[in-house]
Write a protein that holds these residues in place. Structure first.
Motif, PDB file in Angstrom:
ATOM      1  N   GLU A  91       0.851  -1.174   0.000  1.00  0.00           N
ATOM      2  CA  GLU A  91       0.000   0.000   0.000  1.00  0.00           C
ATOM      3  C   GLU A  91       0.894   1.233   0.000  1.00  0.00           C
ATOM      4  O   GLU A  91       1.981   1.209   0.565  1.00  0.00           O
ATOM      5  N   ALA A  92       0.414   2.298  -0.602  1.00  0.00           N
ATOM      6  CA  ALA A  92       1.229   3.507  -0.649  1.00  0.00           C
ATOM      7  C   ALA A  92       0.355   4.747  -0.551  1.00  0.00           C
ATOM      8  O   ALA A  92      -0.785   4.770  -1.021  1.00  0.00           O
ATOM      9  N   SER A  93       0.929   5.758   0.073  1.00  0.00           N
ATOM     10  CA  SER A  93       0.278   7.065   0.159  1.00  0.00           C
ATOM     11  C   SER A  93       1.194   8.094  -0.497  1.00  0.00           C
ATOM     12  O   SER A  93       2.356   8.225  -0.108  1.00  0.00           O
ATOM     13  N   THR A  94       0.674   8.771  -1.499  1.00  0.00           N
ATOM     14  CA  THR A  94       1.412   9.848  -2.156  1.00  0.00           C
ATOM     15  C   THR A  94       0.670  11.135  -1.849  1.00  0.00           C
ATOM     16  O   THR A  94      -0.264  11.525  -2.560  1.00  0.00           O
ATOM     17  N   LYS A  95       1.045  11.769  -0.755  1.00  0.00           N
ATOM     18  CA  LYS A  95       0.335  12.953  -0.269  1.00  0.00           C
ATOM     19  C   LYS A  95       1.044  14.205  -0.762  1.00  0.00           C
ATOM     20  O   LYS A  95       2.045  14.645  -0.188  1.00  0.00           O
ATOM     21  N   LEU A  96       0.528  14.755  -1.850  1.00  0.00           N
ATOM     22  CA  LEU A  96       1.168  15.906  -2.493  1.00  0.00           C
ATOM     23  C   LEU A  96       0.178  17.038  -2.730  1.00  0.00           C
ATOM     24  O   LEU A  96       0.312  17.803  -3.683  1.00  0.00           O
ATOM     25  N   GLY A  97      -0.825  17.100  -1.870  1.00  0.00           N
ATOM     26  CA  GLY A  97      -1.777  18.203  -1.970  1.00  0.00           C
ATOM     27  C   GLY A  97      -2.884  18.006  -2.976  1.00  0.00           C
ATOM     28  O   GLY A  97      -3.490  18.984  -3.429  1.00  0.00           O
ATOM     29  N   GLN A  98      -3.177  16.741  -3.325  1.00  0.00           N
ATOM     30  CA  GLN A  98      -4.198  16.501  -4.338  1.00  0.00           C
ATOM     31  C   GLN A  98      -5.566  17.033  -3.946  1.00  0.00           C
ATOM     32  O   GLN A  98      -6.429  17.213  -4.807  1.00  0.00           O
ATOM     33  N   ASN A  99      -5.791  17.255  -2.644  1.00  0.00           N
ATOM     34  CA  ASN A  99      -7.077  17.781  -2.177  1.00  0.00           C
ATOM     35  C   ASN A  99      -7.122  19.308  -2.228  1.00  0.00           C
ATOM     36  O   ASN A  99      -8.098  19.917  -1.764  1.00  0.00           O
ATOM     37  N   LYS A 100      -6.082  19.930  -2.789  1.00  0.00           N
ATOM     38  CA  LYS A 100      -6.023  21.382  -2.933  1.00  0.00           C
ATOM     39  C   LYS A 100      -6.191  21.767  -4.407  1.00  0.00           C
ATOM     40  O   LYS A 100      -6.056  20.935  -5.302  1.00  0.00           O
ATOM     41  N   SER A 101      -6.444  23.042  -4.634  1.00  0.00           N
ATOM     42  CA  SER A 101      -6.565  23.530  -6.011  1.00  0.00           C
ATOM     43  C   SER A 101      -5.203  23.509  -6.691  1.00  0.00           C
ATOM     44  O   SER A 101      -4.157  23.484  -6.025  1.00  0.00           O
ATOM     45  N   VAL A 102      -5.208  23.519  -8.009  1.00  0.00           N
ATOM     46  CA  VAL A 102      -3.947  23.557  -8.755  1.00  0.00           C
ATOM     47  C   VAL A 102      -3.144  24.795  -8.395  1.00  0.00           C
ATOM     48  O   VAL A 102      -1.925  24.745  -8.214  1.00  0.00           O
ATOM     49  N   ALA A 103      -3.839  25.929  -8.239  1.00  0.00           N
ATOM     50  CA  ALA A 103      -3.147  27.169  -7.893  1.00  0.00           C
ATOM     51  C   ALA A 103      -2.462  27.058  -6.526  1.00  0.00           C
ATOM     52  O   ALA A 103      -1.313  27.492  -6.360  1.00  0.00           O
ATOM     53  N   ASP A 104      -3.152  26.464  -5.566  1.00  0.00           N
ATOM     54  CA  ASP A 104      -2.566  26.285  -4.234  1.00  0.00           C
ATOM     55  C   ASP A 104      -1.348  25.366  -4.294  1.00  0.00           C
ATOM     56  O   ASP A 104      -0.310  25.629  -3.676  1.00  0.00           O
ATOM     57  N   ARG A 105      -1.461  24.296  -5.056  1.00  0.00           N
ATOM     58  CA  ARG A 105      -0.373  23.325  -5.144  1.00  0.00           C
ATOM     59  C   ARG A 105       0.844  23.915  -5.861  1.00  0.00           C
ATOM     60  O   ARG A 105       1.989  23.695  -5.451  1.00  0.00           O
ATOM     61  N   MET A 106       0.592  24.661  -6.923  1.00  0.00           N
ATOM     62  CA  MET A 106       1.697  25.276  -7.658  1.00  0.00           C
ATOM     63  C   MET A 106       2.446  26.279  -6.790  1.00  0.00           C
ATOM     64  O   MET A 106       3.682  26.346  -6.822  1.00  0.00           O
ATOM     65  N   GLU A 107       1.710  27.064  -6.013  1.00  0.00           N
ATOM     66  CA  GLU A 107       2.357  28.062  -5.168  1.00  0.00           C
ATOM     67  C   GLU A 107       3.139  27.397  -4.030  1.00  0.00           C
ATOM     68  O   GLU A 107       4.252  27.817  -3.700  1.00  0.00           O
ATOM     69  N   ALA A 108       2.571  26.325  -3.458  1.00  0.00           N
ATOM     70  CA  ALA A 108       3.287  25.598  -2.411  1.00  0.00           C
ATOM     71  C   ALA A 108       4.559  24.971  -2.972  1.00  0.00           C
ATOM     72  O   ALA A 108       5.620  24.999  -2.333  1.00  0.00           O
ATOM     73  N   ALA A 109       4.465  24.416  -4.172  1.00  0.00           N
ATOM     74  CA  ALA A 109       5.644  23.826  -4.811  1.00  0.00           C
ATOM     75  C   ALA A 109       6.693  24.899  -5.085  1.00  0.00           C
ATOM     76  O   ALA A 109       7.899  24.670  -4.920  1.00  0.00           O
ATOM     77  N   ARG A 110       6.245  26.077  -5.504  1.00  0.00           N
ATOM     78  CA  ARG A 110       7.190  27.159  -5.770  1.00  0.00           C
ATOM     79  C   ARG A 110       7.939  27.559  -4.502  1.00  0.00           C
ATOM     80  O   ARG A 110       9.154  27.778  -4.525  1.00  0.00           O
ATOM     81  N   MET A 111       7.227  27.618  -3.390  1.00  0.00           N
ATOM     82  CA  MET A 111       7.856  28.003  -2.137  1.00  0.00           C
ATOM     83  C   MET A 111       8.817  26.919  -1.639  1.00  0.00           C
ATOM     84  O   MET A 111       9.891  27.225  -1.096  1.00  0.00           O
TER      85      MET A 111
END
Length: 218
Positions: free
Chosen positions: A167-187
């Motif tokens: 089993e695996a968990s890939t928790k990368l903000g999939q429950n957030k908007s694309v804009a939120d995820r892109m900004e978090a990744a940028r930071m």
């Protein structure tokens, strides 16, 4: 392993992740004190049968192999990079802190290999990881003197795990908007730590993959 449905990784993708990572924590318990060891992992899959196995070895002085001999059902935890996510990094308001990560758990039955298979195991494992260093010519056991090689092989115990579940968990903000995820990744990338940069890359890759799937389904 508890996995939030939003972050669940299918079995084949989880297996690919374990193979790429190639390192994990083996945990065994025989009713006494739990024991664990961090070890390189060699992933193997028998074509046509679906049988998946993991190989690793520990020092003979390590009591882990003795615990596995008494209680062979064991857990292997494989973790990748992880990073704290500040709610201030999102474009959306009213957010809370979280942590992004990748992790896989494997449960299986471990069995010590016969001494005659130890050399073959070492050669398979070293070749597997040496191939990642191409175009460097792979190291081989032929570079070690017979006396030292024999002593090394006597000093380790090789173990093979027949995989029951993964089993695996890939928790990368999939429950957030694309804009939120892109900004978090940028930071994360801006902060520049190796783990933060790796999580940022993984987040961007997943966003890109999601957009590709969305276009194909449109």
């Amino acid at each position: 392993m508890y996995v939030n449905p939003a972050f669940k990784t299918d079995e084949d993708a989880a297996w690919a992740y374990v193979s790429e990572r190639g390192f994990g924590t083996v945990v065994a318990h025989d009713g006494g004190q739990p024991l664990a060891a961090q070890v390189p992992l060699l992933v193997r899959e028998q074509a046509g049968t679906g049988l998946r196995t993991l190989e690793f070895h520990v020092a003979r002085a390590n009591p882990l192999h003795e615990v596995i001999a008494r209680h062979p059902r064991i857990l292997v935890a494989v973790s990748g990079p992880d990073a704290y996510i500040s709610p201030d990094w999102y474009t959306s308001a009213d957010q809370v802190p979280t942590w992004n990560y990748q992790s896989a758990h494997i449960v299986g039955t471990g069995l010590a290999m016969e001494a005659g298979r130890t050399l073959e195991h070492v050669e398979r494992m070293s070749l597997h990881f040496e191939e990642r260093l191409a175009p460097k010519k792979p190291w081989s056991t032929s570079k070690v003197s017979p006396k030292k090689l024999e002593a090394m092989l006597r000093a380790i115990v090789a173990i093979e795990i027949e995989v029951e579940t993964i089993e695996a968990s890939t928790k990368l903000g999939q429950n957030k908007s694309v804009a939120d995820r892109m900004e978090a990744a940028r930071m994360l990338a801006w902060r520049g730590g190796w783990a933060e940069a790796a999580v940022a890359r993984a987040m961007r890759q997943q966003i890109k993959a999601g957009m590709t799937v969305a276009k194909e389904d449109a």
